[in-house]
Design a protein around this motif. Structure first.
Motif, PDB file in Angstrom:
ATOM      1  N   PHE A   1      87.379  37.538 -11.424  1.00 46.01           N
ATOM      2  CA  PHE A   1      88.804  37.364 -11.675  1.00 46.01           C
ATOM      3  C   PHE A   1      89.592  37.663 -10.403  1.00 46.01           C
TER       4      PHE A   1
ATOM      5  N   TYR B   1      94.900  38.858 -23.954  1.00 49.74           N
ATOM      6  CA  TYR B   1      95.233  39.348 -22.621  1.00 49.74           C
ATOM      7  C   TYR B   1      96.726  39.653 -22.559  1.00 49.74           C
TER       8      TYR B   1
ATOM      9  N   ILE C   1      93.696  38.431  -9.273  1.00 50.51           N
ATOM     10  CA  ILE C   1      95.096  38.601  -9.616  1.00 50.51           C
ATOM     11  C   ILE C   1      95.936  38.276  -8.394  1.00 50.51           C
TER      12      ILE C   1
ATOM     13  N   TYR D   1      90.631  46.046  -9.692  1.00 51.03           N
ATOM     14  CA  TYR D   1      89.939  45.316 -10.750  1.00 51.03           C
ATOM     15  C   TYR D   1      89.013  46.253 -11.504  1.00 51.03           C
TER      16      TYR D   1
ATOM     17  N   LEU E   1      96.450  35.448 -13.289  1.00 51.32           N
ATOM     18  CA  LEU E   1      95.092  35.951 -13.387  1.00 51.32           C
ATOM     19  C   LEU E   1      94.164  34.742 -13.430  1.00 51.32           C
TER      20      LEU E   1
ATOM     21  N   TRP F   1      97.197  43.199 -15.659  1.00 53.08           N
ATOM     22  CA  TRP F   1      96.682  42.592 -16.873  1.00 53.08           C
ATOM     23  C   TRP F   1      95.753  43.575 -17.584  1.00 53.08           C
TER      24      TRP F   1
ATOM     25  N   CYS G   1     100.002  40.979 -20.290  1.00 48.63           N
ATOM     26  CA  CYS G   1     100.633  41.218 -19.005  1.00 48.63           C
ATOM     27  C   CYS G   1     101.408  42.526 -19.060  1.00 48.63           C
TER      28      CYS G   1
END
Length: 125
Positions: free
Chosen positions: A68, A94, A70, A60, A81, A36, A96
């Protein structure tokens, strides 16, 4: 043509949670790394998180780490997410992303070369 479709964006208040989903259309991403990115108004697109094909390796950005998460469901070839403790600074579109050829990526998602059209997340104060 590779297609990724995001869903789950919307308007939330600060401190709330939201989960984004992204599924491949027309092909399976079960053996591909995914991730993301986000782009806030007036800012460049930035890396948020990435995950290896089997979900065992995740990365991250510092700004979202510990808030967050994932994850990847290979039975559905979907990446998620989970976003907790959202702040107005998380407001962005956001995107992908997926690697067309590799099951692994790195801490910047540099090899993720297929993109969705984006999903807007707005966090109000």
């Amino acid at each position: 043509q590779v297609q990724l479709v995001e869903s789950g964006g919307g308007l939330v208040q600060a401190g709330e949670s939201l989960t984004l989903s992204c599924a491949g259309a027309g092909r399976s991403f079960s053996t591909n790394a995914m991730g993301w990115f986000r782009q806030a108004p007036g800012k460049a697109r930035e890396f948020v998180a990435s995950i290896s094909w089997n979900g065992r390796q995740t990365f991250y950005s510092d700004s979202v780490k510990d808030r967050f998460t994932i994850s990847k469901d290979n039975t559905k070839t979907t990446v998620y997410l989970q976003m907790n403790s959202l702040t107005p600074e998380d407001t962005a579109v956001y995107y992908c992303a997926a690697s067309r050829t590799s099951g692994y990526t790195n801490s910047t998602g540099a090899n993720l070369d297929a993109w969705g059209k984006g999903s807007l997340v707005t966090v109000s104060s």
